[in-house]
Enzyme design. Sequence first.
Site, PDB file in Angstrom:
ATOM      1  N   ASP A 188       0.834  -1.190   0.000  1.00 55.05           N
ATOM      2  CA  ASP A 188       0.000   0.000   0.000  1.00 55.05           C
ATOM      3  C   ASP A 188       0.878   1.254   0.000  1.00 55.05           C
ATOM      4  O   ASP A 188       1.974   1.237  -0.553  1.00 55.05           O
ATOM      5  CB  ASP A 188      -0.939  -0.038   1.221  1.00 55.05           C
ATOM      6  CG  ASP A 188      -2.304   0.540   0.910  1.00 55.05           C
ATOM      7  OD1 ASP A 188      -2.392   1.764   0.727  1.00 55.05           O
ATOM      8  OD2 ASP A 188      -3.280  -0.236   0.851  1.00 55.05           O
ATOM      9  N   HIS A 249      -3.641   5.663   3.468  1.00 58.53           N
ATOM     10  CA  HIS A 249      -4.393   4.463   3.103  1.00 58.53           C
ATOM     11  C   HIS A 249      -3.800   3.201   3.724  1.00 58.53           C
ATOM     12  O   HIS A 249      -4.518   2.349   4.259  1.00 58.53           O
ATOM     13  CB  HIS A 249      -4.411   4.359   1.576  1.00 58.53           C
ATOM     14  CG  HIS A 249      -5.423   3.435   1.012  1.00 58.53           C
ATOM     15  ND1 HIS A 249      -5.135   2.142   0.653  1.00 58.53           N
ATOM     16  CD2 HIS A 249      -6.737   3.622   0.722  1.00 58.53           C
ATOM     17  CE1 HIS A 249      -6.220   1.568   0.156  1.00 58.53           C
ATOM     18  NE2 HIS A 249      -7.207   2.446   0.178  1.00 58.53           N
ATOM     19  N   SER A 441     -11.479  -1.145  -0.516  1.00 62.00           N
ATOM     20  CA  SER A 441     -10.135  -1.162   0.072  1.00 62.00           C
ATOM     21  C   SER A 441     -10.172  -1.655   1.505  1.00 62.00           C
ATOM     22  O   SER A 441      -9.197  -2.218   2.000  1.00 62.00           O
ATOM     23  CB  SER A 441      -9.538   0.246   0.070  1.00 62.00           C
ATOM     24  OG  SER A 441      -8.937   0.553  -1.151  1.00 62.00           O
TER      25      SER A 441
END
Length: 652
Positions: A188, A249, A441
């Site tokens: 990520d 994220h 996600s």
Amino acid sequence: MTARFFKTGLLLVLTILALGSLPGAAWSERSPVPQAGVPNSEHAGDARVIVKYKADSVLMRALSVSSQGNTRPQHAAALSQRLRLPLTNGRVLGSRTQGLRATGLSSSQLAAQLAGLPDVEWAVPDQRRRIAALTNDPFLVGGQTTITPAVGQWYLRAPDNIAVSAINAVGAWDLTTGSPGTTVAVLDTGVRFDHPDLAGKLHAGYDFVHDSPTANDNDGRDADASDPGDWSNAGECGVGEPARDSSWHGTQVAGLIAAATNDGIGMAGVGRNVMVLPVRVLGRCGGFDSDIIAAMRWAAGLTSDVGFGAVVTKVNDHPARVINLSLGSGGSCPASYRDVIAELTLARVAVVASAGNDNGLAVNSPANCAGAIAVAGLRHVGSKVGYSAVGPEVSIAAPAGNCVNIGGPCLFPLLTSINTGTTTPLANSYSDSADPSLGTSFSAPLVAGTVGLMLSVNPALTSDRIKVALQSSARSFPTSGGESNATACRAPDGVPQLECYCTATTCGAGMLDAAGAVTKALNPFAGFSASTTTPTVGSVLVLDASSSAASVGQAIAGYQWTITAGASSASFSGATNTITATLNTTAPGIVTVLLSVTDSLGRVSLSSTSFTVVAPPASGSGGGALGWGWLLALAAGVVGIGVKQVRRARPG
């Protein structure tokens, strides 16, 4: 001898045989030591069961006559003779129900033997139960008053009539809290190592972003997997693209998988005690396939090469068994991802990927690659959340966060770890109703964390078996509870579809059940292959169960083959309790075979497959016409059947 005297004498004999020593041996209150990793602490050498007798059984009729209606079922002596197994009487739990105990076998094995007796209505293991307490992470519980969402971490708790899609991670924690020896790699944006709820949960990882503009940290690949922020200016990521704040994220994904749990602060992670390997592959405007694929191989321990254009090595001391890819872009699966996922599958590494946020359109790549466990997103009520992609490539669905209301604070986001900086890092915090975490996600890490728990109890699981366990334990999708205009999801056709009711061909096998998946991982795995799936009448079909496996620390104790449908078309030849079995086919039709595998703890796993028995090829005589015998057999069978260019991947 009169009939009355004979009847009385017979009942007296039956009573003596049934009761044995009426008080029975002393019932030990000492519980066996729980066995690590075994649900409800079943102990292989100390069987405890609860049994209920049929009202009209010989045992109960005899007991009723002898006691003038004051029945206290204590039938250990009589049952010991029938089973040729020493049994001990336990507590009386009703007029026809009692506890029984034995040694030398498991509770499941004893219950199975008792259930087969004609006097027994049912027999079940006397299982250990535990306090169903939540951890002390303050944000896990509902009814929040100092933070939002008010429902807290609704998605980790047991499902109820409001949070239908909740995954029951708390139930899985009754079976295992996860092992620090199990690693989940998060490919990520990197991670904020200084987040207090990730303290002690992160391995060092690596930064695979090679070009400086994307990296946003003034260097290329290096050993620092920290997230510097992925903010971008308007137009920087493409014509018409707006300015974007840093997403943090990777920190959000890592928290959902394995935030420090039961530590008295913040949130809980579904994987609880598993570890996270942060691998940075995304930066400003996303990331390149070449970085992502190189990172996948390194994260799994397949290579120590981390260089770009030069050989630079860094040994991964903590190879991952699970790789989470909350990223993707449109299009079919390219050969580059197809090959690396196949390589990882052979290495027993599970690849979990988010389906994508494309409003009911086709599944993104790499989630649509064969071998990946693609995850679609659900609303709290269990319907597909509007933004989730759909398609036959999806394996399973999990909560993705949704707001329900058009205005005001978001009601059902997924609370997770985050940083408050809009560009560079500032204070660490948690997402909330004003700054919600929404997207597939965040569905994928709930599955990846669950897989981490599964591997904690059974490291021998292969990628294929992990997928089977997830799907076979999944809960069925609801068909109501959503908005009034919601209908069944359809196959992606290029036209967006928002909230809809999931099906097995659009959102996978069902809703993730973490507790059910871990239970499946603890059980043996039943699987078998066949010499053909379309045998010809008169041929021999060989079935082989060598792909079956016991859970960690156990062994397969027995196999049992059964024909559950189509017995007129085939029959077994030889033993039906060995690792292989042979079917003789006799007539056209469909035959369904069930394999039951039992492990050394008495736990059972089932696998069923259907085979189509076909008529032999027509002979050359008479224009190839079949004889009347074959036509009749075929008719009977039919009646029976009736009854790479460079792409940029973005966070998912």
